[in-house]
Design an enzyme around this catalytic site. Structure first.
Site, PDB file in Angstrom:
ATOM      1  CG  ASP A 294      -3.253  -3.517  -0.138  1.00 40.07           C
ATOM      2  OD1 ASP A 294      -3.563  -2.682   0.150  1.00 40.07           O
ATOM      3  OD2 ASP A 294      -4.238  -4.655   0.051  1.00 40.07           O
TER       4      ASP A 294
ATOM      5  CD  GLU B 295      -3.849  -1.343   7.721  1.00 44.39           C
ATOM      6  OE1 GLU B 295      -4.177  -2.156   7.387  1.00 44.39           O
ATOM      7  OE2 GLU B 295      -4.686   0.065   7.614  1.00 44.39           O
TER       8      GLU B 295
END
Length: 533
Positions: free
Chosen positions: A16, A190
């Site tokens: 991420d 997302e």
């Protein structure tokens, strides 16, 4: 100079990525999930060679993850720089399985990357993957996905991307909440980031889930509140239909511009063991060169949407990691590569001062505890590697054990432990767990290798070709294998048969457990990590 960069740029569990530039300095923040302190921040001057500089969430009022389940904790931080400050947004996820997700979003700031980092500002809990956008007009906006606990069409509980203004003076979100993007047919939308360029607001999101269908989608709008039109060649980055690419699961990205005006994309990826879909190294960080086309859309510089294992970067020489990393334990803090699990009170788990030159672990709860577990470890970042340590430990009960561990989570680990047998003799035991409850029972592969009391023992492990072998030595004897050849591929996101049921990576380290509650100490004299070709 090699003029070539080889991915990944952050090997081992570093998912991420969020990137920002300050002058000629670059910083990447990555998720740490249940590992403490929270958030890893690496620094570089050339986008190729990176150095860990801090983990900013290191105080109880910033982060307390005791009780957080496996793969909860810090999800998808966002790092940015504006107004003379670093801004770090993060989620502390308290539950993620089932219909509900309890994730709380916070903001901390610092005048320098090393800190001091502020006390947190609570933002919201409507969903995860929050990101802060600094608009050219000075306003600041938070974007995050909205979690919908209901069973929607196709099983998608991702309810769109929310946008709300952040008031710096009053330190809170203000004004209406806008749902600006519902995502595409890939679903599971997302990881949003906003950018402003040539009169457009560009929205970048991750879609398809963080498994093998992962992807990067982009959309744009003239107004920050939308409507957003999807990229005509969507997805911008993916390996969902490219099973031979060495960088699988490509997605969850962020963009950065160089001082010269070039643009790069950092993104997560994984490198499965050959012939498998198991990634014990976890999700890593890679980088791609991207260009803004004449139509104003972003595309990979090499064309198509597949990530490149190697990219051209003139004038850069990428450092090769050291073959051997030797760590000593001196009074003060742990070596930078090491972390522990969940608690903001490490003094209850270990001490570097009690016996200078040693790491003393105080046996706490059982292996896999979500509360207090005395386990100190570093990331595995190579398919072929070894780890060694020297242990002094004198148990007086079968409920006390300490040793060398390969740990993914509470139901996936291999553990070479010193303990007692029923006769009170000091022995080595190999404990393994490689599946989730209710089938995730503890296997004790060997429990009868005798040790001399009162003497240290050397413990080692070797990983290669997806297999793990423990070994030990005591006194003048050389290394001897102990226990069976174990499956190292099970210590992975996908090791339990779930496509992407967990989100971390394998760690190698030292552990002490005392489920009698008497906190029996174990002393470790150094740690060695070796990478093999």
């Amino acid at each position: 100079m090699t003029d070539t960069l080889r991915n990944p740029i952050l090997a081992g569990f570093n998912p991420d990525p969020s990137i920002c530039r300050v002058g000629e300095e670059y910083y990447i923040a990555t998720s740490t999930f249940e590992w403490y302190p929270g958030v890893q921040i690496h620094h570089s001057r050339d986008l190729s060679n990176w150095r860990l500089v801090c983990r900013p969430l290191a105080r109880a009022n910033q982060l307390d993850m005791r009780g957080n389940p496996d793969s909860c904790g810090i999800w998808a931080p966002c790092l940015s720089y504006a107004d003379g400050l670093f801004w770090l947004i993060y989620t502390d996820m308290k539950r993620y399985e089932g219909n509900f997700k309890d994730g709380h979003n916070y903001l901390v700031t610092a005048p320098a990357i090393e800190g001091p980092w502020s006390d947190p500002v609570y933002l919201n809990s409507s969903g995860f993957d929050p990101s802060l956008f600094h608009d050219e007009d000075g306003r600041k906006w938070l974007v995050n996905l909205k979690w919908d606990y209901r069973q929607l069409a196709g099983g998608d509980r991702f309810g769109g991307i929310l946008l709300q203004e952040y008031d710096v003076e009053h330190r809170r979100l203000v004004g209406p909440i806008h749902n600006v993007f519902a995502g595409t047919e890939m679903k599971l939308t997302e990881g949003p980031h906003l950018y402003q360029r040539d009169g457009w607001y560009h929205l970048l999101v991750a879609e398809g889930g963080t498994g093998y269908d992962h992807a990067v989608t982009m959309a744009r709008s003239r107004e920050i509140t939308g409507p957003y039109a999807v990229h005509p060649d969507n997805p911008v980055l993916t390996t969902r239909n490219d099973t031979q690419n060495p960088l699988q699961r490509a997605g969850h990205a962020d963009l950065v511009d160089t001082p010269e005006g070039e643009t790069y994309m950092v993104h997560l990826c994984s490198r499965p063991l050959p012939g498998t879909r198991r990634s014990p190294l976890g999700r890593e960080t890679a980088i791609q060169r991207v260009v803004w086309s004449e139509d104003g859309w972003l595309r990979l510089a090499q064309g198509g949407n597949a990530p490149a294992l190697e990219i051209s970067m003139p004038g850069v020489t990428q450092r090769v990691p050291a073959t051997e990393e030797r760590y000593g334990f001196e009074p003060g803090g742990l070596p930078a590569d090491f972390q522990w699990l969940r608690t903001p009170h490490p003094e209850r788990l270990f001490s570097l001062n009690e016996r200078p030159g040693y790491l003393r672990l105080y046996g706490r709860e059982s292996v896999g505890s979500w509360f207090e577990q005395a386990l100190v470890a570093r990331r595995q970042d190579s398919w072929h590697c070894s780890a060694e340590t020297e242990l002094e430990f004198e148990p007086d009960d079968i409920q006390q054990f300490a040793g060398l561990i390969a740990y993914y989570n509470r139901f996936k680990f291999h553990y070479l432990a010193v303990t007692l047998n029923d006769s009170g003799d000091k022995v080595l035991s190999v404990m393994s767990c490689h599946d989730e409850w209710p089938s995730g029972q503890l296997d004790i592969a060997v429990a009868g290798v005798g040790l001399e009391p009162g003497r240290p023992v050397h413990l080692g492990l070797d990983i290669g070709e997806g297999k793990l072998q423990f070994r030990f030595a005591q006194g003048d004897t050389g290394w001897q294998p102990v226990g069976p050849l174990l499956n190292a591929g099970l210590l992975s996101d996908e090791g339990s048969g779930r496509a992407h049921g967990y989100f971390t990576g394998n760690f190698l380290g030292m552990a002490a457990h005392d489920i009698s509650g008497r906190a029996r100490p174990a002393d470790f004299a150094g740690f060695c990590y070796l990478r093999h070709a």
